[in-house]
Design an enzyme around this catalytic site. Structure first.
Site, PDB file in Angstrom:
ATOM      1  N   ASP A 194       0.804  -1.225   0.000  1.00  0.00           N
ATOM      2  CA  ASP A 194       0.000   0.000   0.000  1.00  0.00           C
ATOM      3  C   ASP A 194       0.840   1.280   0.000  1.00  0.00           C
ATOM      4  O   ASP A 194       0.288   2.378  -0.032  1.00  0.00           O
ATOM      5  CB  ASP A 194      -0.959   0.002   1.202  1.00  0.00           C
ATOM      6  CG  ASP A 194      -0.244  -0.211   2.528  1.00  0.00           C
ATOM      7  OD1 ASP A 194       0.944  -0.614   2.516  1.00  0.00           O
ATOM      8  OD2 ASP A 194      -0.859   0.026   3.575  1.00  0.00           O
ATOM      9  N   GLU A 279      11.648  -4.056  12.115  1.00  0.00           N
ATOM     10  CA  GLU A 279      12.778  -3.554  11.316  1.00  0.00           C
ATOM     11  C   GLU A 279      14.085  -3.711  12.080  1.00  0.00           C
ATOM     12  O   GLU A 279      15.094  -4.203  11.545  1.00  0.00           O
ATOM     13  CB  GLU A 279      12.560  -2.070  10.964  1.00  0.00           C
ATOM     14  CG  GLU A 279      11.334  -1.777  10.097  1.00  0.00           C
ATOM     15  CD  GLU A 279      10.019  -1.669  10.873  1.00  0.00           C
ATOM     16  OE1 GLU A 279      10.023  -1.894  12.110  1.00  0.00           O
ATOM     17  OE2 GLU A 279       8.988  -1.357  10.249  1.00  0.00           O
TER      18      GLU A 279
END
Ligand code: UGA
Ligand code: MN
Length: 335
Positions: A194, A279
């Site tokens: 997205d 991350e």
């Protein structure tokens, strides 16, 4: 006298009528001639139409060829340039195809890209399979289901649970099993379906020695989050949310050399990590240190990727439609 005048008048009448008659037919033609002329014209135009139809069909064929060339141009391989292995988890929801179409259109402009698309489902769906086959982008299609307990519900707040974890791990497994670390020169980028990617970001990451980093727009409650760069080195982070994370940046803000996954064969994502640590934990497992980070996008001064989100569409009128006329929209029409 009167008789002579009458004669004269009659004579003039005859002359005028004859002249008018001749004039009328010479300009309009006799009915049979006219019909023949029209028939001739129709024949002529029919032939011309046929010619034009043929021209249109030839041109549409040429156009189709051109479109094919445009679609496949993204596939052109250049042995000297590293491949970008772009890892994209995707899940079934009303906006899925719209997201994928938009993203694929960006990727069609990118050379040497291999799109690894992993569906959050038991098996590959028809929708995504068909979409990828026709996308024109070189791709690998995988599926890995997020177990029920950790799966986000459609109306859950977006931060509730980690997303895309098992899907990215499936891609890492595929990379380790299918690429040759000695010959396959490449970069891995975890790119959600997205976000918005400029074409420049792919050029920026293409030559990554270990790990490249850059700003991400519209994320973390800020206009952008970014690494702070001094003298060409990353020294800190411009991040408001949990700034003490080892690498406080979004997934879209870095890429790593594919070799790192071979050098650290156990590195993988986990659903167990605290919120916002996906991350950091993957980069730590890949043995990336702050001093290894290679700043890109003009020393991290340019935003070339945006953490956009697609608005959830309200489909409340589907139910009302069923109530009103017995049926909602046709499920056979793919959206
Ligand atoms: C943010 C980060 O940008 C993501 O990289 C990170 O994975 C996520 O947070 C997280 O904390 O897990 P966000 O915009 O909140 O992303 O998440 P989504 O874009 O909704 O999901 C990330 C990716 O996972 C998307 O490609 C999405 O299609 C996929 N996804 C989402 C699934 O595969 N399954 C799901 O149930 C939901
Ligand atoms: Mn997202």
């Amino acid at each position: 006298m009167v008789q002579i005048r009458m004669r004269k008048l009659f004579f003039i009448y005859i002359v005028i009528s004859t002249v008018s008659f001749i004039w009328f037919y010479s300009s309009c033609g006799f009915p049979e001639c006219k019909e023949k002329e029209i028939e001739h014209l129709i024949k002529k135009y029919k032939a011309r139409n046929k010619e034009l139809d043929k021209k249109i069909s030839d041109l549409s064929q040429q156009l189709q060829e051109c479109q094919k060339n445009v679609l496949t141009s993204g596939r052109t391989e250049f042995s000297h340039s590293p491949t970008i292995y772009m890892v994209t988890p995707t899940h079934t929801h009303p906006e899925q195809k719209a997201n994928l179409v938009r993203l694929s259109h960006t990727l069609l402009h990118v050379k040497n890209i291999h799109w690894i698309v992993i569906e959050d489902s038991v098996s590959k769906t028809v929708l995504v399979s068909k979409f990828l086959q026709n996308s024109g982008v070189k791709n690998t299609h995988l599926a890995a289901l997020t177990p029920h307990e950790i799966k986000m519900k459609y109306n859950d707040p977006t931060w509730l649970k980690p997303k895309g974890v098992l899907q990215r791990n499936a891609a890492l497994r595929w990379i380790r099993e299918n690429l040759n670390p000695n010959t396959d020169n490449g970069v891995v980028y975890f790119a959600d379906d997205d976000n918005t990617y400029s074409l420049e970001i792919f050029q920026e990451m293409r030559n990554t020695k270990k790990a490249t980093v850059w700003p991400v727009g519209l994320v973390g409650g800020l206009r952008y989050e970014k690494p702070i760069v001094k003298d060409g080195k990353v020294t800190g982070w411009f991040t408001y949310w949990k700034p003490n994370r080892p690498f406080p940046m979004d997934m879209a803000g870095f890429a790593v050399n594919v070799n790192l996954f071979f050098n650290n064969p156990d590195a993988r994502f986990s659903n167990e990590v605290p919120r916002g640590f996906l991350e950091s934990t993957i980069l730590e497992q890949l043995n990336v240190k702050m001093e290894d980070l290679e700043p890109r996008a003009e020393n991290c001064s340019k935003v070339l990727v945006w953490h956009t989100r697609t608005e959830k569409t309200k489909l409340k009128n589907e139910q009302l439609m069923i109530k009103r006329q017995g049926q909602g929209s046709d499920p056979n029409i793919e959206v």
